[in-house]
Design a protein around this motif. Structure first.
Motif, PDB file in Angstrom:
ATOM      1  N   ALA A  25       0.828  -1.211   0.000  1.00  5.48           N
ATOM      2  CA  ALA A  25       0.000   0.000   0.000  1.00  5.48           C
ATOM      3  C   ALA A  25       0.861   1.259   0.000  1.00  5.48           C
ATOM      4  N   ARG A  26       1.950   1.258   0.771  1.00  3.33           N
ATOM      5  CA  ARG A  26       2.831   2.434   0.825  1.00  3.33           C
ATOM      6  C   ARG A  26       3.516   2.666  -0.519  1.00  3.33           C
ATOM      7  N   ALA A  27       3.946   1.574  -1.156  1.00  3.23           N
ATOM      8  CA  ALA A  27       4.607   1.706  -2.456  1.00  3.23           C
ATOM      9  C   ALA A  27       3.642   2.240  -3.511  1.00  3.23           C
ATOM     10  N   LEU A  28       2.421   1.723  -3.525  1.00  2.48           N
ATOM     11  CA  LEU A  28       1.425   2.187  -4.491  1.00  2.48           C
ATOM     12  C   LEU A  28       1.065   3.649  -4.252  1.00  2.48           C
ATOM     13  N   ALA A  29       0.964   4.044  -2.980  1.00  2.00           N
ATOM     14  CA  ALA A  29       0.660   5.440  -2.666  1.00  2.00           C
ATOM     15  C   ALA A  29       1.790   6.361  -3.123  1.00  2.00           C
ATOM     16  N   LEU A  30       3.030   5.911  -2.934  1.00  5.05           N
ATOM     17  CA  LEU A  30       4.172   6.710  -3.381  1.00  5.05           C
ATOM     18  C   LEU A  30       4.172   6.826  -4.904  1.00  5.05           C
ATOM     19  N   GLY A  31       3.919   5.705  -5.591  1.00  6.02           N
ATOM     20  CA  GLY A  31       3.857   5.747  -7.042  1.00  6.02           C
ATOM     21  C   GLY A  31       2.774   6.695  -7.537  1.00  6.02           C
ATOM     22  N   ALA A  32       1.610   6.648  -6.897  1.00  5.87           N
ATOM     23  CA  ALA A  32       0.507   7.534  -7.288  1.00  5.87           C
ATOM     24  C   ALA A  32       0.875   8.999  -7.054  1.00  5.87           C
ATOM     25  N   ALA A  33       1.586   9.281  -5.950  1.00  4.01           N
ATOM     26  CA  ALA A  33       1.982  10.657  -5.655  1.00  4.01           C
ATOM     27  C   ALA A  33       2.922  11.219  -6.721  1.00  4.01           C
ATOM     28  N   TYR A  34       3.723  10.358  -7.316  1.00  2.56           N
ATOM     29  CA  TYR A  34       4.624  10.789  -8.389  1.00  2.56           C
ATOM     30  C   TYR A  34       3.949  10.781  -9.764  1.00  2.56           C
ATOM     31  N   GLY A  35       2.747  10.245  -9.836  1.00  2.00           N
ATOM     32  CA  GLY A  35       2.056  10.189 -11.114  1.00  2.00           C
ATOM     33  C   GLY A  35       2.428   8.999 -11.975  1.00  2.00           C
ATOM     34  N   ALA A  36       2.944   7.936 -11.351  1.00  2.00           N
ATOM     35  CA  ALA A  36       3.303   6.734 -12.096  1.00  2.00           C
ATOM     36  C   ALA A  36       2.053   5.938 -12.456  1.00  2.00           C
ATOM     37  N   GLU A  37       2.125   5.220 -13.562  1.00  2.00           N
ATOM     38  CA  GLU A  37       1.089   4.241 -13.867  1.00  2.00           C
ATOM     39  C   GLU A  37       1.216   3.089 -12.881  1.00  2.00           C
ATOM     40  N   LEU A  38       0.105   2.549 -12.400  1.00  2.00           N
ATOM     41  CA  LEU A  38       0.136   1.521 -11.363  1.00  2.00           C
ATOM     42  C   LEU A  38      -0.488   0.228 -11.859  1.00  2.00           C
ATOM     43  N   ILE A  39       0.186  -0.883 -11.547  1.00  2.00           N
ATOM     44  CA  ILE A  39      -0.382  -2.209 -11.751  1.00  2.00           C
ATOM     45  C   ILE A  39      -0.269  -2.948 -10.426  1.00  2.00           C
ATOM     46  N   GLU A  40      -1.388  -3.210  -9.789  1.00  4.12           N
ATOM     47  CA  GLU A  40      -1.426  -4.025  -8.574  1.00  4.12           C
ATOM     48  C   GLU A  40      -2.003  -5.376  -8.975  1.00  4.12           C
ATOM     49  N   ALA A  41      -1.160  -6.394  -9.011  1.00  9.59           N
ATOM     50  CA  ALA A  41      -1.599  -7.677  -9.553  1.00  9.59           C
ATOM     51  C   ALA A  41      -0.880  -8.814  -8.848  1.00  9.59           C
ATOM     52  N   SER A  42      -1.655  -9.847  -8.525  1.00 14.41           N
ATOM     53  CA  SER A  42      -1.077 -11.061  -7.967  1.00 14.41           C
ATOM     54  C   SER A  42      -1.324 -12.273  -8.853  1.00 14.41           C
ATOM     55  N   HIS A  43      -2.228 -12.150  -9.821  1.00 18.92           N
ATOM     56  CA  HIS A  43      -2.528 -13.248 -10.733  1.00 18.92           C
ATOM     57  C   HIS A  43      -1.893 -12.965 -12.093  1.00 18.92           C
ATOM     58  N   PRO A  44      -1.333 -13.990 -12.751  1.00 19.46           N
ATOM     59  CA  PRO A  44      -0.678 -13.767 -14.055  1.00 19.46           C
ATOM     60  C   PRO A  44      -1.562 -13.088 -15.085  1.00 19.46           C
ATOM     61  N   ASP A  45      -2.863 -13.406 -15.110  1.00 16.67           N
ATOM     62  CA  ASP A  45      -3.754 -12.776 -16.087  1.00 16.67           C
ATOM     63  C   ASP A  45      -3.858 -11.266 -15.848  1.00 16.67           C
ATOM     64  N   GLU A  46      -3.959 -10.862 -14.580  1.00 18.48           N
ATOM     65  CA  GLU A  46      -4.005  -9.433 -14.247  1.00 18.48           C
ATOM     66  C   GLU A  46      -2.703  -8.752 -14.647  1.00 18.48           C
ATOM     67  N   ARG A  48      -0.501  -9.699 -16.999  1.00 25.52           N
ATOM     68  CA  ARG A  48      -0.377  -9.594 -18.460  1.00 25.52           C
ATOM     69  C   ARG A  48      -1.261  -8.478 -19.010  1.00 25.52           C
ATOM     70  N   ALA A  49      -2.496  -8.390 -18.511  1.00 22.46           N
ATOM     71  CA  ALA A  49      -3.405  -7.350 -18.990  1.00 22.46           C
ATOM     72  C   ALA A  49      -2.866  -5.962 -18.659  1.00 22.46           C
ATOM     73  N   GLY A  50      -2.333  -5.799 -17.465  1.00 22.34           N
ATOM     74  CA  GLY A  50      -1.781  -4.505 -17.073  1.00 22.34           C
ATOM     75  C   GLY A  50      -0.572  -4.123 -17.910  1.00 22.34           C
ATOM     76  N   LEU A  51       0.315  -5.089 -18.148  1.00 19.07           N
ATOM     77  CA  LEU A  51       1.492  -4.803 -18.962  1.00 19.07           C
ATOM     78  C   LEU A  51       1.105  -4.429 -20.390  1.00 19.07           C
ATOM     79  N   ASP A  52       0.166  -5.167 -20.960  1.00 18.14           N
ATOM     80  CA  ASP A  52      -0.279  -4.842 -22.325  1.00 18.14           C
ATOM     81  C   ASP A  52      -0.851  -3.425 -22.381  1.00 18.14           C
ATOM     82  N   ARG A  53      -1.570  -3.052 -21.332  1.00 20.94           N
ATOM     83  CA  ARG A  53      -2.179  -1.713 -21.306  1.00 20.94           C
ATOM     84  C   ARG A  53      -1.103  -0.628 -21.298  1.00 20.94           C
ATOM     85  N   VAL A  54      -0.104  -0.743 -20.427  1.00 18.09           N
ATOM     86  CA  VAL A  54       0.897   0.330 -20.327  1.00 18.09           C
ATOM     87  C   VAL A  54       1.841   0.331 -21.525  1.00 18.09           C
TER      88      VAL A  54
END
Length: 203
Positions: A25-46, A48-54
């Motif tokens: 949660a802290r890492a994602l909040a820091l990434g959001a504060a910098y304006g980074a694109e975020l992928i929070e995923a624990s399943h391979p399908d999630e 892959r979909a996130g990587l294809d999107r970015v």
């Protein structure tokens, strides 16, 4: 590298270190504060979909905070993209148990400080030191080829998955940093008694 867009931050919240102390949660909040694109995923399908999107958005730098399994899944997906497509640069931060790839690339320890520094470099358009690593391809019919930075025996994968199950189902002693050595000791004793609960795979 100056003027590059903010990177993508990939966090697996179920990796061992990221799942403790609210690190994910802290890492994602820091990434959001910098304006980074975020992928929070624990399943391979999630993942892959996130990587294809970015990648479709043209992002060419990905920071990964996870364990070796997630890193392998990312490398495997990137290796299967059509030839000729530009591949992103990866920064690997060790958010899992063993973190062999992160250790090789000096991505272990002080994870939030390193993440903050990397995001600030991207924001300011400063250069990174780029290191190249070859990938391995393992082929064993009928499974599809697998791509990654190192090879571990199939039994290791089963042991890690059983450690995950033990942590999810166990009590207080199974939740902290000593859960893995404690459970490995238990498996060793059971193995010496001929009662190991994990079947030996054939490779």
């Amino acid at each position: 590298m100056a003027g590059m867009r903010m990177p993508c931050l990939v966090v697996n919240p179920k990796s061992f270190r990221t799942s403790n102390g609210g690190l994910a949660a802290r890492a994602l909040a820091l990434g959001a504060a910098y304006g980074a694109e975020l992928i929070e995923a624990s399943h391979p399908d999630e993942l892959r979909a996130g990587l294809d999107r970015v990648l479709a958005q043209g992002l060419r730098r990905v920071i990964v905070l996870s364990g070796d399994g997630t890193v392998q899944a990312i490398v495997d997906h990137l290796a299967c993209l059509p030839s000729g497509l530009p591949l992103p640069e990866l920064m690997i931060l060790g958010g899992g148990r063993t973190n062999l790839t992160a250790a090789d690339l000096r991505g272990n320890g002080a994870l939030m400080r390193k993440l903050d520094s990397a995001l600030a470099r991207c924001r300011d358009g400063r250069d990174f030191e780029i290191q190249e690593r070859p990938t391995l391809t393992i082929e064993q019919h009928p499974a599809p080829p697998r791509h990654g930075f190192f090879v571990a025996g199939g039994f290791v994968d089963d042991v890690i998955r059983d450690c995950h199950r033990h942590r999810d189902e166990g009590g207080v002693i199974s939740k902290g940093h000593f859960s893995t050595p404690w459970y490995l000791l238990k498996l060793a004793v059971l193995s010496m008694l001929g009662r190991c609960p994990i079947p030996y795979p054939e490779m």
